[in-house]
Enzyme design. Structure first.
Site, mmCIF file in Angstrom:
data_model
loop_
_atom_site.group_PDB
_atom_site.id
_atom_site.type_symbol
_atom_site.label_atom_id
_atom_site.label_comp_id
_atom_site.label_asym_id
_atom_site.label_seq_id
_atom_site.Cartn_x
_atom_site.Cartn_y
_atom_site.Cartn_z
ATOM 1 N N LEU A 19 0.970 -1.196 0.084
ATOM 2 C CA LEU A 19 -0.033 0.146 0.222
ATOM 3 C C LEU A 19 0.873 1.187 -0.003
ATOM 4 C CD1 LEU A 19 -2.149 -0.899 2.931
ATOM 5 C CD2 LEU A 19 -2.852 -1.072 0.473
ATOM 6 N N ASP A 62 2.200 -6.477 2.302
ATOM 7 C CA ASP A 62 2.804 -5.382 3.451
ATOM 8 C C ASP A 62 3.114 -6.279 4.626
ATOM 9 O OD1 ASP A 62 2.737 -2.783 2.503
ATOM 10 O OD2 ASP A 62 0.551 -2.947 2.290
ATOM 11 N N GLU A 67 5.628 -4.783 12.707
ATOM 12 C CA GLU A 67 5.388 -3.944 13.767
ATOM 13 C C GLU A 67 3.724 -3.606 14.020
ATOM 14 O OE1 GLU A 67 6.826 0.195 15.632
ATOM 15 O OE2 GLU A 67 5.949 0.452 13.496
ATOM 16 N N ASP A 68 3.184 -3.637 12.736
ATOM 17 C CA ASP A 68 1.669 -3.028 12.580
ATOM 18 C C ASP A 68 0.501 -4.088 13.243
ATOM 19 O OD1 ASP A 68 2.339 -0.575 11.856
ATOM 20 O OD2 ASP A 68 2.346 -1.054 9.716
ATOM 21 N N ARG A 87 -4.677 -6.159 5.198
ATOM 22 C CA ARG A 87 -3.478 -6.332 6.193
ATOM 23 C C ARG A 87 -4.138 -7.097 7.186
ATOM 24 N NH1 ARG A 87 1.198 -2.168 7.423
ATOM 25 N NH2 ARG A 87 1.889 -4.397 8.033
ATOM 26 N N ARG A 133 -5.564 5.130 10.236
ATOM 27 C CA ARG A 133 -5.416 3.585 10.508
ATOM 28 C C ARG A 133 -6.273 3.270 12.024
ATOM 29 N NH1 ARG A 133 -1.667 1.066 6.934
ATOM 30 N NH2 ARG A 133 -2.153 1.811 4.845
ATOM 31 N N HIS A 163 1.312 7.193 10.102
ATOM 32 C CA HIS A 163 1.096 6.503 11.352
ATOM 33 C C HIS A 163 1.857 7.417 12.396
ATOM 34 C CE1 HIS A 163 1.550 2.390 9.699
ATOM 35 N NE2 HIS A 163 0.558 2.368 10.347
ATOM 36 N N CYS A 248 9.269 -0.049 11.716
ATOM 37 C CA CYS A 248 7.964 -0.946 11.312
ATOM 38 C C CYS A 248 8.347 -2.402 10.977
ATOM 39 C CB CYS A 248 7.060 -0.510 10.481
ATOM 40 S SG CYS A 248 8.017 0.022 8.844
#
Ligand code: CIR
Length: 256
Positions: A19, A62, A67-68, A87, A133, A163, A248
């Site tokens: 993305l 992705d 980390e996300d 995701r 997000r 972020h 990330c």
């Protein structure tokens, strides 16, 4: 003795389809990205972390941005519900990995959405960016999970940035490095230093005086050294093309 576990996830063959939201799409060299990932892992190992792989999620472009998918705080893993629906399948592998690392597991549930990149822990303060997000419902859930652990969850409104940690991160002494135009800095409590490089506000304290940052922020690396820390510099150019940064690509679990 290691400092703890560093979770990473190898880049998908579909990485180039990742993305992009706030920047123009440019071609990603996946072979180069793989080499950069190897070097990133080596930097963590060299800094004393035991690098452990989350099972690959090759169908998710992705997924390297591990980390996300989780927020780790004091033996607790909060599995996220990523704000970008494509995701969301990434979280299964992360949950397995954090269970294997011995962490207690809880989850962000719908209608909450939260990306780990929106969560910055500085001492007992947990800043959470509210923006594209991450929503208020998820922040309330995170607060309920972390308050019993002595943490204070503070919401930071974001503007035009992916972020929270795209705009601000912290040095080992808690000093914040930030691009102040991208967030409402009035919510931040620690001393703040503005940086003049986009990538300069993304740093990862690796323990002692070590500070991981990107090769694209040479002036910030010099600043970090002037402040008495030791910069650990990695080239992550192919991930930057997808709005990724040094934070990330890993999840650090100190003491694990
Ligand atoms: N925590 C992070 O900085 N994550 C970067 C995620 C980039 C990815 N292309 C995304 O848009 O989700």
């Amino acid at each position: 003795m290691t400092r703890g576990i560093a979770l990473v996830r190898r880049p998908s063959d579909r990485l180039a389809e990742g993305l992009v939201t706030h920047i123009e799409r440019t071609d990603v060299d996946v072979a180069q990205a793989r080499r950069q990932h190897e070097a990133y892992r080596a930097a963590l190992t060299e800094a004393g972390w035991q690098v452990r792989e989350v099972a690959p999620a090759d169908h998710c472009p992705d997924s390297v941005f591990v980390e996300d998918t989780v927020v780790v705080c004091d033996g607790l893993a909060v599995i996220t519900r990523p704000g970008a629906p494509p995701r969301r399948p990434e979280i299964a592998g992360t949950e397995k990995a954090v269970r294997e690392a011995g962490l207690e597991v809880v989850r962000i549930e719908a209608p909450g959405t939260l990306d780990g990149g929106d969560v910055l822990q500085v001492g007992t303060t947990v800043y959470v960016g509210e923006g594209g997000r991450t929503n208020a419902a998820a922040i309330a859930q995170l607060r309920a999970h972390l308050t019993p652990r002595g943490r204070e969850v503070v919401t930071v409104p974001l503007r035009d940035v992916l972020h929270l940690k795209s705009a601000v991160t912290a040095l080992p002494d808690g000093t914040l490095l930030a691009l102040p135009d991208l967030l409402d800095a009035s919510a931040l409590r620690q001393p703040l230093r503005a940086v003049d490089e986009e990538a300069g506000c993304h740093v990862v304290p690796l323990g002692d005086d070590l500070v991981l940052l990107a090769a694209s922020a040479p002036r910030t690396a010099a600043l970090v050294a002037d402040l008495g820390f030791t910069p650990v510099v990695v080239d992550i150019s192919e991930y930057e093309k997808l709005e990724g940064c040094v934070t990330c690509l890993s999840v650090l679990i100190p003491g694990a």
